[in-house]
Every structure is written in C-alpha cells, then in structure tokens.
Design a protein around this motif. Structure first.
Motif, mmCIF file in Angstrom:
data_model
loop_
_atom_site.group_PDB
_atom_site.id
_atom_site.type_symbol
_atom_site.label_atom_id
_atom_site.label_comp_id
_atom_site.label_asym_id
_atom_site.label_seq_id
_atom_site.Cartn_x
_atom_site.Cartn_y
_atom_site.Cartn_z
ATOM 1 N N PRO A 128 0.810 -1.224 0.000
ATOM 2 C CA PRO A 128 0.000 0.000 0.000
ATOM 3 C C PRO A 128 0.842 1.271 0.000
ATOM 4 O O PRO A 128 0.501 2.231 -0.683
ATOM 5 N N LEU A 129 1.967 1.242 0.725
ATOM 6 C CA LEU A 129 2.778 2.470 0.788
ATOM 7 C C LEU A 129 3.407 2.789 -0.561
ATOM 8 O O LEU A 129 3.528 3.944 -0.952
ATOM 9 N N SER A 130 3.790 1.735 -1.310
ATOM 10 C CA SER A 130 4.438 2.028 -2.595
ATOM 11 C C SER A 130 3.404 2.450 -3.646
ATOM 12 O O SER A 130 3.747 3.005 -4.675
ATOM 13 N N ARG A 131 2.134 2.206 -3.364
ATOM 14 C CA ARG A 131 1.113 2.751 -4.260
ATOM 15 C C ARG A 131 0.954 4.255 -3.998
ATOM 16 O O ARG A 131 0.785 5.055 -4.904
ATOM 17 N N LEU A 132 1.083 4.598 -2.716
ATOM 18 C CA LEU A 132 1.019 6.021 -2.356
ATOM 19 C C LEU A 132 2.266 6.772 -2.827
ATOM 20 O O LEU A 132 2.193 7.884 -3.325
ATOM 21 N N TRP A 133 3.439 6.149 -2.600
ATOM 22 C CA TRP A 133 4.724 6.755 -2.996
ATOM 23 C C TRP A 133 5.449 5.794 -3.935
ATOM 24 O O TRP A 133 6.248 4.956 -3.482
ATOM 25 N N PRO A 134 5.195 5.908 -5.243
ATOM 26 C CA PRO A 134 5.770 4.938 -6.189
ATOM 27 C C PRO A 134 7.302 4.818 -6.107
ATOM 28 O O PRO A 134 7.847 3.762 -6.419
ATOM 29 N N ARG A 135 7.973 5.856 -5.648
ATOM 30 C CA ARG A 135 9.442 5.780 -5.535
ATOM 31 C C ARG A 135 9.906 4.675 -4.579
ATOM 32 O O ARG A 135 11.013 4.159 -4.679
ATOM 33 N N LEU A 136 8.997 4.304 -3.688
ATOM 34 C CA LEU A 136 9.322 3.266 -2.697
ATOM 35 C C LEU A 136 9.619 1.919 -3.375
ATOM 36 O O LEU A 136 10.289 1.054 -2.812
ATOM 37 N N ARG A 137 9.090 1.749 -4.612
ATOM 38 C CA ARG A 137 9.312 0.473 -5.327
ATOM 39 C C ARG A 137 10.793 0.233 -5.582
ATOM 40 O O ARG A 137 11.226 -0.899 -5.732
ATOM 41 N N LEU A 138 11.574 1.317 -5.626
ATOM 42 C CA LEU A 138 13.023 1.173 -5.812
ATOM 43 C C LEU A 138 13.657 0.454 -4.620
ATOM 44 O O LEU A 138 14.755 -0.074 -4.708
ATOM 45 N N TYR A 139 12.929 0.482 -3.502
ATOM 46 C CA TYR A 139 13.490 -0.096 -2.262
ATOM 47 C C TYR A 139 12.815 -1.427 -1.905
ATOM 48 O O TYR A 139 12.784 -1.823 -0.750
ATOM 49 N N ILE A 140 12.270 -2.102 -2.909
ATOM 50 C CA ILE A 140 11.494 -3.320 -2.660
ATOM 51 C C ILE A 140 12.325 -4.391 -1.924
ATOM 52 O O ILE A 140 11.790 -5.202 -1.176
ATOM 53 N N LYS A 141 13.664 -4.338 -2.118
ATOM 54 C CA LYS A 141 14.518 -5.323 -1.435
ATOM 55 C C LYS A 141 14.467 -5.182 0.084
ATOM 56 O O LYS A 141 14.742 -6.140 0.816
ATOM 57 N N VAL A 142 14.105 -3.982 0.540
ATOM 58 C CA VAL A 142 13.993 -3.760 1.982
ATOM 59 C C VAL A 142 12.979 -4.750 2.571
ATOM 60 O O VAL A 142 13.181 -5.301 3.648
ATOM 61 N N ARG A 143 11.888 -4.991 1.807
ATOM 62 C CA ARG A 143 10.850 -5.917 2.278
ATOM 63 C C ARG A 143 11.440 -7.306 2.543
ATOM 64 O O ARG A 143 11.147 -7.943 3.542
ATOM 65 N N ARG A 144 12.286 -7.753 1.605
ATOM 66 C CA ARG A 144 12.907 -9.078 1.762
ATOM 67 C C ARG A 144 13.689 -9.163 3.076
ATOM 68 O O ARG A 144 13.569 -10.108 3.834
ATOM 69 N N TYR A 145 14.475 -8.109 3.351
ATOM 70 C CA TYR A 145 15.322 -8.179 4.546
ATOM 71 C C TYR A 145 14.535 -7.975 5.834
ATOM 72 O O TYR A 145 14.906 -8.538 6.871
#
Ligand code: HEM
Length: 188
Positions: free
Chosen positions: A55-72
């Motif tokens: 949901p946050l990356s839908r609000l702030w699409p730039r967050l998708r660049l940090y998708i690896k953070v989710r993995r860690y």
C-alpha cells in the motif's frame, strides 16, 4: 538514498538492536521471559512491516526502488521467530519434548505460532534471487503471498498469548485489518 546504504543501515540497526536487547535481558528480572517476549514482539512488527510495502508504494511509487527492503525485513523477522522458538525450546523447556508437546496441546495460541513458523520456512528459504529465477516470478509470488496468512496467525498468537489485556496486539491487529481491506479492494 542509495538502496545499498539503506540495506546496510537496516542490518546495522538490527545488529545493534539485538545486542542491546541482549544486554537488557541480562539485567531483566526474568531473562527467559524477556528474551522470548522481545523476540516475539519484534518478529510481529517486522512481519507486519513487510505487508505495509504494497500500500505504501502505491502512495509513494518511488518506494518500489526499495522493494529489497521488504525481503530483509522478512528475513530479520524470521530470525527473530527463530530466536523466540530457540529460547522456548532450550531455556524454557530444556529440550523436554514431551513436556513441550503437552504445552502445545494445551494452548491453541502455540498452535497458531507453530503453523506460522512452518509457513515461514519455505518463504525464508526462497527469499533470494536464485529462487525467483528457479520458480519463475508468478509461482514465487504465489508462494510469498502466504505472508497474508502468516501475519494474521502471528498476531492472533500474540493476542492470545496475553495474560493481561494489552493494547499493543490490538493496535497491530487493527493495522492488519486495514491492510487486508486495502489488499482486497485495491490490489491487482
Ligand atoms: C511467526 C511466529 C511467531 C511469532 C511472530 C510470535 C510472537 C509472539 C509474541 C509477540 C508473543 C507475546 C510476547 C509478549 O507478551 O510480550 C509471543 C508469546 C509466546 N510465544 Fe510466540 N510467536 C511465534 C511463534 C511461536 C512458536 C512456534 C512458539 C512455540 C512453539 C511460540 C511460543 C510462545 C510462548 C510460549 C509465548 C509466551 C506466552 C506467555 O506469555 O506465557 N511462539 N509470541
């Protein structure tokens, strides 16, 4: 900020946090309860945090660049669950398997935790690029959507583990409810 730096900060932050909690545990009145509870609570926050990404990356699409953070976040959450269970098995029950089995059978909340742990295992093992390539993105994504089952189980376990009513698991469950609502209404 550069992704590598963000990941590095997450790892450093978690290592400092674990060390700090180790020191606090030494000073606690009950070392075993302290370690078990702090690791369980940290795991709950980290696992819930992984679900906030969509949901946050839908609000702030730039967050998708940090998708690896989710993995860690997920992997650190898994490490915390492992510490939680190792403390329970070794320090609380001294590897007495029959006593542990009795405890599991007497408590529904432990069953919920166990199922969450079992479901977490394949997710943790496949949290790497090699597994994404081997399984194919669609299958890998299907496997990892089990997180939407793991987090409710974990938070149900947290809520039911409370002997004295506490607001913390209720707040986390409310956040989860909002997330699920968003997931079914907006997610593709
Ligand atoms: C994803 C898996 C799990 C998560 C996120 C989790 C999280 C938690 C949390 C947050 C608490 C409450 C801590 C507090 O009150 O401050 C807790 C308590 C507890 N958990 Fe887990 N847990 C998990 C799996 C397990 C498993 C597999 C076991 C045992 C086999 C287990 C055994 C316990 C026990 C014995 C308590 C303490 C209950 C009491 O206060 O007497 N948990 N857990």
């Amino acid at each position: 900020m550069d992704l590598r730096r963000v990941l590095w900060l997450i790892h450093l932050g978690m290592i400092i946090f674990v060390g700090w909690q180790g020191v606090m545990a030494m000073q606690a009145a009950d070392l075993v309860t302290y370690l078990r509870d702090v690791s369980g609570r940290t795991a709950s926050y980290l696992l819930l945090g992984t679900l906030l990404f969509a949901p946050l990356s839908r609000l702030w699409p730039r967050l998708r660049l940090y998708i690896k953070v989710r993995r860690y976040l997920g992997l650190w959450g898994f490490c915390m669950v492992l510490i939680h269970v190792i403390v329970w098995v070794s320090l609380e029950f001294a590897f007495d398997w029959s006593l542990m089995w009795q405890e599991v059978n007497d408590n529904l909340f432990i069953w919920l935790g166990l199922v969450a742990l079992i479901l977490l295992l394949p997710m943790a093992v496949t949290s790497n690029n090699k597994a994404v390539r081997r399984l194919g993105f669609r299958r890998w994504q299907g496997l990892h959507s089990v997180a939407y089952l793991i987090v409710p189980l974990s938070l149900g376990h947290y809520f039911m583990a409370q002997k004295v009513a506490s607001g913390e698991p209720i707040v986390l469950l409310l956040v989860l409810l909002l997330l699920m609502f968003w997931r079914f209404k907006y997610a593709d």
